[in-house]
Scaffold this active site. Structure first.
Site: not given
Lengths: 292, 292, 292, 292
Positions: B94, B170, B239
């Site tokens: 990711t 995503k 993040k």
């Protein structure tokens, strides 16, 4: 049962009809009498006043907001004054926790039964008798309400013997739905501006982690180009978020997401959205990103 | 296929194992070599360096963040320098949209194939091979990646021929999951302080409008008394929300919910939650309401 | 003038005393009679009831919230029922726009004069007669109120002939003050955690771009280690932000900063701050950053 | 002193001119050389490269963002490579804490002096030499910088011997200014929609509790009908709020107001405001309330 039904809006009309279909003797009342015509044609009795709808074993109320519910119950010749001792009031309206507590106290003092039974589902679901009912009240009152709740919904969840808790659950549920609308609106603004097909994107979401009706239904409303049909009007959405905030404040619980949603609704109403479906808040992120 | 696998954390180990089970010849690399021991015992070859994992037809990377991915790809003796022309890089990490765009450009210039293929699912899902894969890239690259993606996931969604769009999807998905966590956290703080049973409440939600895995899984984690097991660490949650905000800013899309989530993660990390599962942001509403 | 004064809290006592000092004949009333003792000793007449304070040319009310003001005015034997035709009501309380509009209408119908005149300043400023008065009402009413307003404040700003606009200005002012508190709280949490001396930092701010009393006063309260003295209690701060939000909603104006402040106050009250000064919301950023 | 000056934008040009006026021998450099013409005509020497501006005792940099500062310092033939040992770099740019820490370390390793000295004030203030300077660095470096700082500003605040702390103070100050803009914007949207005169309202505020330059200046910009002159461009405002958020995250401090401001800037830039003064975020509340 001999049951009155007060409040024949988009939701109430479908619920009253399902009571009729289930074989109950239904006396209907609406402030604007014409809204009762169809039901009377189908076999309901017409009540000329609120009091006339309160002569039976039970009365169901399905009203737009706290003010309407308060008037119907506490007003002169209202439900509190006319419902017989031992008879039942099923309040299906999405009202506030504080008003529900006052209703419980007043009915108790008058020897009347009170069940708070707000419902989840939009008008088409109400028409189909597939609502989810969130009920709370004394066991005897819940038992008495059973045949009525069975007629309007596909399933009843009894959450407490304290009526107002059903209202809190309902308000929290509408809050959660509004969170879904807002979050989908932001995500669609993001992927849409990147050139990703929105319908395909929603299919991915709802085929995987987000396979719930609320994502499917509101995703479809938001991805389509035109305005959504008004199943639940934006001012009512604002009302419910405010009731959730008010209940949360009374309990001492900050709800930052609800505050953000409240701002969205105020913005929507101030910029031409007062007549739109509440899902229109989900289009504000696209507007703020210059996409419309 | 002859495939390298770089990054054997909680997610990567399960994915590499499923490649082995599917019959691929897998060469594994991890910065901390001991994490490769189990897989080597099960039949994987051990790579001593990143370059050693890049000798085959393809390499899959599953790394913790942009910095790790950047080093592995662009570093000396990295993936870009050693992967043969015509070989394939499947980036399952990711990572951010901007880095993914740079990867696509660099691999293109080097004559290598590049598929961006981030996945949805926690470590147990990765172990079971039931991940959902979001893939994007040139048709030929997607075709080449097919056997690998089939081995690690239950279904692959190909969303675009532009690799970075898979990363955006995503990131938007993780954003939506975090919205579910936060909204459930606020709702549970509300009903919990009112004395409503949380487990019963969640059962009501997930039996009706919110019947999706994400509500069931995170609802359960939030309703239980102790800390959740760490399937996805809080710093990684921060993040990802930051990557979503960054991608959204580049596209000119404000995401107020993501901003709120970012503040939640910063608060969580600053108040002792750096080692917790990211779902712990859903407990901050209860804390702010004086419940813990 | 022959003037009644109703509401002898921290603010009202100082204001009533300054009316006395200015030579007016003041009759004081407070629900808890003991709070009138000092003023009676200084020359004020004691009213046993609200009605007894309404026999003169004017009455000033300085009450804690809308509910108290509503009772005093509309209650049986209240101000509306007892104040002579042509006499003046100066409402100095920080009440809502909607209530102020109802007061204006009711006084008008009763042939009484009405000036809305909320004030800026904490109790020490009220005691010194240095309040800033924001007044609105018909010119004749403003003229009649002049000697009273001059006695309690250092300067009167007449903002409109519509009384409720003074309330809106006052509420917007408290909103702006709360924004200063919150922003200073966040900035101090930031520089404080970096090891910068807070007092020196505030001196820099207030010597340059932020040289206003509100930054100096609240900066000092926030930089000092212990709790601030309670000049304006946190629940009153919440009340005012809610009144601002309510007025803004009625006008169709979203106030995202006010929503954020509302959440801060709810959090403060839920976590032990109900007895603190409203400036304590400015310490929540430090708490959320793990500094306390 | 023999001093180089790099970066002749709206701010830098005024500062360089004041160094000239104070009698320093100034060598100026700007990427777009034409911007140096006026200063050269007034007596400055022209540097053809960054290196040419680094031959003296000191160099002052006033650049638009971190990227520009990083290139000028760390780039080939940059400041770090060419400034003599013992010479001084005064960094007046509003850059991030992290970059400032890297500059301090690099200059230290190269035996150069480094003072971080960001300034408060818009271009007209820079031209007048009335900036406020926030300085931090080793005592010897601060002493060396004294004559330069005196020439560009009306007062220097030395906040620490750690250079990056000056940057944090500067960023926190811009954050506080942006809070003033946003809060005034919301308040003006509110009172303006109620029909209250905005200029009179601002006069009330700035005559009482809010009598600081920042309220006067930004209030005037917001109350006037047309767009404000661009003293500080909106993209720079976004940059500074992001630097504040980034520094705060590194320290573990959530800044919810800064998050809200960041969303405002993203919205402004996405809806046509990229060329406007940063104060234009203060007009978004009016837009969201349907007033424009």
């Amino acid at each position: 049962m001999q049951v009155g039904f007060i409040g024949l809006g988009q939701m109430g009309a479908g619920m009253a009809r399902n009571l009729l279909k289930a074989g109950h003797a239904v006396t209907v009342y609406n402030r604007t009498p014409a809204k009762a015509d169809a039901l009377v044609a189908e076999g309901a009795a017409r009540a000329a006043t609120v009091a006339d709808a309160c002569r039976g074993e039970a009365v169901v109320t399905m009203l737009a907001n706290d003010q309407a519910a308060e008037e119907v119950v506490f007003g002169p010749h209202g439900l509190l004054a006319t419902l017989p001792r031992g008879a039942l009031h099923v309040s299906a309206s999405t009202i506030g926790v504080e008003l529900s507590e006052r209703l419980a106290a007043a009915h108790g003092a008058a020897g009347q039964l009170y069940v708070s039974a707000p419902v989840f589902g939009r008008p088409d679901v109400a028409a189909a008798g597939h609502l989810f009912v969130v009920a709370a009240g004394a066991a005897s009152a819940i038992a008495a309400a059973g045949p009525l709740l069975d007629a309007v919904g596909q399933r009843t969840f009894t959450v407490s013997d304290i009526p107002a808790r059903a209202n809190l659950v309902k308000l929290s549920g509408n809050f959660l739905i509004a969170c879904v609308i807002e979050s989908l609106g932001e995500a669609l603004a993001l992927v849409g501006k990147a050139g990703i097909d929105k319908t395909q994107y929603l299919d991915l979401l709802t085929s995987t982690l987000f396979g719930a009706p609320v994502y499917k239904n509101y995703g479809r409303l938001l991805a389509e180009p035109g305005d959504a049909p008004v199943g639940f009007a934006a001012p009512l959405g604002l009302k419910d978020i405010k009731l959730a905030l008010s209940a949360a404040e009374a309990l001492g619980v900050p709800l930052p997401l609800a505050s953000l949603l409240r701002d969205r609704f105020v913005t929507l109403l101030a910029t031409g959205g007062a007549d739109q479906d509440w899902s229109a808040i989900g289009r504000l992120a696209a507007r703020d990103s210059g996409q419309s």
